[in-house]
Design a protein around this motif. Structure first.
Motif, short mmCIF file in Angstrom:
data_model
loop_
_atom_site.label_atom_id
_atom_site.label_comp_id
_atom_site.label_asym_id
_atom_site.label_seq_id
_atom_site.Cartn_x
_atom_site.Cartn_y
_atom_site.Cartn_z
N PHE A 74 0.83 -1.20 0.00
CA PHE A 74 0.00 0.00 0.00
C PHE A 74 0.87 1.25 0.00
O PHE A 74 1.95 1.28 0.61
N ARG A 75 0.38 2.29 -0.67
CA ARG A 75 0.97 3.62 -0.56
C ARG A 75 0.17 4.41 0.48
O ARG A 75 -1.06 4.40 0.46
N LEU A 106 -0.35 -4.39 9.07
CA LEU A 106 0.67 -3.88 8.16
C LEU A 106 1.91 -3.45 8.93
O LEU A 106 1.85 -3.09 10.11
N ILE A 107 3.04 -3.49 8.24
CA ILE A 107 4.28 -2.93 8.76
C ILE A 107 4.83 -2.00 7.68
O ILE A 107 4.46 -2.08 6.51
N SER A 108 5.70 -1.10 8.10
CA SER A 108 6.21 -0.10 7.16
C SER A 108 7.48 -0.58 6.49
O SER A 108 8.25 -1.37 7.04
N ASP A 113 10.41 10.11 9.73
CA ASP A 113 10.41 10.59 11.11
C ASP A 113 9.18 11.45 11.40
O ASP A 113 8.37 11.74 10.51
N LEU A 114 9.05 11.85 12.65
CA LEU A 114 7.84 12.52 13.15
C LEU A 114 7.39 13.68 12.26
O LEU A 114 6.21 13.80 11.92
N ASN A 115 8.33 14.53 11.86
CA ASN A 115 7.97 15.75 11.14
C ASN A 115 8.07 15.62 9.63
O ASN A 115 7.88 16.61 8.91
N SER A 116 8.39 14.44 9.14
CA SER A 116 8.47 14.23 7.70
C SER A 116 7.12 13.77 7.15
O SER A 116 6.32 13.16 7.86
N GLU A 117 6.90 14.07 5.88
CA GLU A 117 5.62 13.76 5.24
C GLU A 117 5.87 12.93 3.98
O GLU A 117 6.99 12.72 3.57
N GLY A 118 4.76 12.54 3.37
CA GLY A 118 4.86 11.96 2.04
C GLY A 118 4.71 10.46 1.99
O GLY A 118 4.08 9.84 2.85
N LEU A 119 5.32 9.88 0.96
CA LEU A 119 5.09 8.48 0.63
C LEU A 119 5.72 7.53 1.64
O LEU A 119 6.94 7.54 1.85
N LEU A 120 4.88 6.71 2.24
CA LEU A 120 5.33 5.63 3.12
C LEU A 120 4.70 4.35 2.58
O LEU A 120 3.47 4.26 2.44
N LEU A 121 5.53 3.36 2.26
CA LEU A 121 5.01 2.07 1.78
C LEU A 121 4.70 1.18 2.98
O LEU A 121 5.48 1.10 3.94
N LEU A 122 3.57 0.50 2.91
CA LEU A 122 3.12 -0.41 3.96
C LEU A 122 2.82 -1.76 3.32
O LEU A 122 2.28 -1.83 2.22
N ASP A 232 -3.68 3.83 -0.52
CA ASP A 232 -4.08 3.27 -1.81
C ASP A 232 -3.27 2.00 -2.05
O ASP A 232 -2.04 2.01 -1.93
N GLU A 233 -3.97 0.89 -2.37
CA GLU A 233 -3.26 -0.37 -2.59
C GLU A 233 -2.63 -0.40 -3.98
O GLU A 233 -3.25 0.00 -4.97
N VAL A 234 -1.39 -0.87 -4.04
CA VAL A 234 -0.70 -1.05 -5.31
C VAL A 234 -1.34 -2.23 -6.04
O VAL A 234 -1.56 -3.29 -5.44
N ASN A 235 -1.66 -2.03 -7.30
CA ASN A 235 -2.27 -3.09 -8.09
C ASN A 235 -1.41 -4.35 -8.04
O ASN A 235 -0.20 -4.28 -8.23
#
Length: 252
Positions: A74-75, A106-108, A113-122, A232-235
């Motif tokens: 997942f994204r 799920l696991i990452s 880190d705490l103050n970072s944003e954006g794409l995290l794959l799970l 959003d799940e990766v196809n």
């Protein structure tokens, strides 16, 4: 009997089984086993080389673990202010507390880190998470970074040769200046290693203060237009094509 047949008869190593079930990475699964938290069909597991058979019941901390389902990825658009962990001793909100209901455990893949944003794959597959984190993948992590301070494009260009900071060697970084307004600037950074707090430490080394850090890509997977806080799940076909995973076997 060949090795494949022997392996099929013995089953699957329990640490790998737990990783595929999304309980933890294989390395952390081995720690859980060593801590005496795992039982196999009622018997305490003491060795990670224990094998799981199809009819076995696996329990962690007294709770049954469902059999691993198909590998899923997942994204997630991580907002700032969340820690990438299942439990935080300081009581701060976590990524996993903010996920919508109905998802598997799920696991990452790595962390933000705490103050970072954006794409995290799970993912629900701990073995896959470990595989995607390996530096040998040489997958590019791409970030947009807002900094405060004087940006020297020539100094940014030198980052492609890598840099050593307080005895830690950071590999080459492709860094470009996107825009500048007064003492604030937006940069795009592309790196392969993704060491702990690498971007912030390298920017501080250049005398730049990071005011916003947004990951926009991890290898072939992009943040795109995914809204903050959504998943959003990766196809599955894309997942198989990108990672060379086998297609699931259809049951008759």
């Amino acid at each position: 009997m060949d090795a494949a047949e022997d392996g099929a008869e013995r089953g699957e190593r329990i640490a790998k089984w737990l990783a595929r079930a999304g309980v933890a990475s294989r390395r952390d699964a081995e720690k859980i086993i060593a801590e005496g938290r795992v039982k196999l069909s009622g018997k305490l597991v003491t060795q990670p080389a224990t094998f799981v058979q199809p009819d076995d019941v696996v329990m962690v901390d007294g709770k049954p673990v469902n059999e691993p389902e198909r590998t899923r990825l997942f994204r997630f658009h991580k907002p700032a202010g969340l820690v990438t962990t299942h439990r935080d001793p300081e009581g701060r909100p976590t990524v996993f507390e903010k996920l919508p209901e109905g998802l598997p455990r799920l696991i990452s893949v790595g962390r933000l880190d705490l103050n970072s944003e954006g794409l995290l794959l799970l993912t629900n597959d701990g073995a896959l998470a470990r595989r995607l984190e390996l530096p040998s993948n040489a997958w590019v992590r791409r970030y947009r970074v807002r900094v405060f301070g004087h940006v020297d494009p020539a100094v940014l260009a030198e980052l492609k040769n890598g840099v050593t900071i307080q005895g830690v060697r950071y590999g080459g970084i492709d860094a470009g200046l996107d825009s500048r307004k007064g003492d604030n600037a937006w940069l795009t950074l592309s790196l392969h290693e993704g060491k702990n707090r690498e971007v912030r430490r390298v920017m501080a080394y250049l005398g730049l203060e990071v005011s916003r850090l947004l990951r926009i890509a991890y290898g072939p997977f992009q943040l795109g237009q995914l809204e903050r806080g959504t998943v959003d799940e990766v196809n599955p076909k894309v997942l198989r094509d990108q990672l060379g995973l086998a297609a699931p076997v259809r049951k008759r």
